[in-house]
Design a protein around this motif. Structure first.
Motif, PDB file in Angstrom:
ATOM      1  N   GLU A  44      39.972  33.423  37.552  1.00  0.00           N
ATOM      2  CA  GLU A  44      40.587  34.740  37.410  1.00  0.00           C
ATOM      3  C   GLU A  44      41.831  34.860  38.289  1.00  0.00           C
ATOM      4  O   GLU A  44      42.049  34.062  39.201  1.00  0.00           O
ATOM      5  CB  GLU A  44      39.581  35.825  37.808  1.00  0.00           C
ATOM      6  CG  GLU A  44      38.392  35.954  36.874  1.00  0.00           C
ATOM      7  CD  GLU A  44      37.332  36.873  37.450  1.00  0.00           C
ATOM      8  OE1 GLU A  44      37.210  38.003  36.971  1.00  0.00           O
ATOM      9  OE2 GLU A  44      36.632  36.442  38.379  1.00  0.00           O
ATOM     10  N   SER A  45      42.643  35.870  38.031  1.00  0.00           N
ATOM     11  CA  SER A  45      43.787  36.162  38.891  1.00  0.00           C
ATOM     12  C   SER A  45      43.300  36.392  40.321  1.00  0.00           C
ATOM     13  O   SER A  45      42.311  37.094  40.548  1.00  0.00           O
ATOM     14  CB  SER A  45      44.528  37.401  38.395  1.00  0.00           C
ATOM     15  OG  SER A  45      45.086  37.180  37.115  1.00  0.00           O
ATOM     16  N   GLU A 182      50.656  28.239  34.514  1.00  0.00           N
ATOM     17  CA  GLU A 182      50.594  29.193  33.406  1.00  0.00           C
ATOM     18  C   GLU A 182      51.783  29.005  32.449  1.00  0.00           C
ATOM     19  O   GLU A 182      52.568  29.948  32.217  1.00  0.00           O
ATOM     20  CB  GLU A 182      50.580  30.635  33.938  1.00  0.00           C
ATOM     21  CG  GLU A 182      49.408  30.961  34.845  1.00  0.00           C
ATOM     22  CD  GLU A 182      48.143  31.324  34.082  1.00  0.00           C
ATOM     23  OE1 GLU A 182      48.127  31.175  32.842  1.00  0.00           O
ATOM     24  OE2 GLU A 182      47.172  31.749  34.726  1.00  0.00           O
ATOM     25  N   HIS A 215      44.416  30.714  33.165  1.00  0.00           N
ATOM     26  CA  HIS A 215      43.196  31.518  33.094  1.00  0.00           C
ATOM     27  C   HIS A 215      42.547  31.385  31.719  1.00  0.00           C
ATOM     28  O   HIS A 215      41.492  31.956  31.467  1.00  0.00           O
ATOM     29  CB  HIS A 215      43.530  32.998  33.342  1.00  0.00           C
ATOM     30  CG  HIS A 215      44.439  33.564  32.302  1.00  0.00           C
ATOM     31  ND1 HIS A 215      45.807  33.426  32.361  1.00  0.00           N
ATOM     32  CD2 HIS A 215      44.179  34.216  31.140  1.00  0.00           C
ATOM     33  CE1 HIS A 215      46.350  33.983  31.293  1.00  0.00           C
ATOM     34  NE2 HIS A 215      45.387  34.475  30.541  1.00  0.00           N
TER      35      HIS A 215
END
Length: 333
Positions: A44-45, A182, A215
């Motif tokens: 997760e972030s 990302e 993610h």
């Protein structure tokens, strides 16, 4: 090809000085990156995925304090002087930043920005050789009309083309390690697939080790050979991609898998992980996932931080109750 890891991260601890005290963003992260393989780092972030690699590369602000080891081909990046580290970054290690619109300089042409890294690290190339190399790179990453496009500015490129330009810049000096943070964020599904295909092809052709930070477990399933799952700044599970999806041995990983669309049997709604990630300013003394974990209810063992221990060959988990998560129970269909 050598089987020795290109990069070994050992017990990376990263803290930031803030007005409210020390914030520990990475809390003892350890993993290896193998040559010619793709390592997926997922969580997760706020789990520490990006900060871990930025710590190793010396790309954090001065408010950060980093401890541990980051061994690149046997040399510790954390003990290098800044000038020595600058020779490694961009030449031996390429980095694709998360947002190409902010990572690219808006007042410089795409070609000029790629030329900067060639001038710095490939000093044997003449000006004409560099110009040819820029066109070759833009061609490799699928930029149409590369001779004309190299003289355009970032705002004249679409989001997907800016990401391709970032990849071209990262690959300019043929690094042995490529870190993609990302790389498909904010791209539509079609462009995302094209970018992933491009990364896969370039890694296969050049034998480049790839660290893919994301993610998105769908991207992990498609791209990764090995997977590291992070939570609360720690690695809580590491395994081959097949084991992760079909024989996970950590409740956090299983929660992530069950929250994926299309992985459950005829569910009408996604299974969310209850609660929220831990505040890095107030990390619990025991297992950071315990407040959100069904297995931890009423069990004092979770007040002690579990170590990352061997489950099977190439598979490790940091859970006191990993044996209760049997390998026969598949969590992804």
């Amino acid at each position: 090809m050598s089987t020795e890891p290109v990069l070994r991260l050992r017990d990376i601890v990263t803290e930031f000085a803030t007005l409210s005290g020390r914030v520990r963003a990475v809390n003892g992260a350890t993993y290896d990156v193998l040559p010619g393989r793709t390592l997926g780092v997922v969580g997760e972030s706020g789990s520490g995925k990006s900060v871990t690699v930025m710590s190793a590369l010396g790309l954090l602000p001065r408010t950060a304090t980093v401890r541990g080891q980051a061994l690149f081909r046997g040399r510790d990046l954390l003990t290098m002087k800044e000038r020595e580290l600058q020779r490694v970054r961009g030449r031996d290690i390429g980095l694709i930043f998360q947002d190409p619109m902010t990572a690219l300089n808006p007042v410089m042409t795409i070609g000029a920005q790629i030329d900067e890294t060639l001038k710095r690290h490939s000093t044997e190339l003449s000006r004409g050789d560099r110009a040819d190399r820029i066109v070759e790179l833009l061609t490799d990453v699928g930029i149409p009309a590369p001779r004309e496009r190299k003289d355009q500015y970032p705002h004249q490129f679409s989001g997907g083309m800016r990401q391709r330009a970032m990849i071209a810049m990262a690959l300019a000096n043929r690094p042995s390690l490529l870190i993609a943070d990302e790389p498909t964020t904010a791209l539509d599904v079609t462009v995302q697939a094209q970018i992933l295909d491009l990364l896969r092809r370039l890694s296969d052709e050049h034998g480049t080790a790839l660290v893919l930070i994301t993610h998105d477990l769908g991207v992990i399933a498609e791209m990764a050979d090995q997977v590291v799952v992070m939570y609360g700044g720690r690695v809580v599970e590491s395994s081959g991609v097949d084991d992760l999806f079909h024989a996970s041995r950590h409740p956090y990983t299983r929660g992530l898998l069950r929250s994926m669309p299309g992985t459950a049997e005829r569910r009408t709604s996604l299974a969310a992980i209850p609660g929220a990630p831990p505040d890095p300013r107030q990390l619990p003394s025991g297992c950071a996932f315990a407040p959100r974990c069904d297995l931890a209810a009423g069990r004092d063992r979770c007040l002690v931080q579990p170590e990352l221990t061997v489950v099977s060959t190439g598979h490790r988990s940091a859970c006191h109750f990993q044996d209760e998560l049997t390998q026969s129970e598949e969590v992804a269909g």
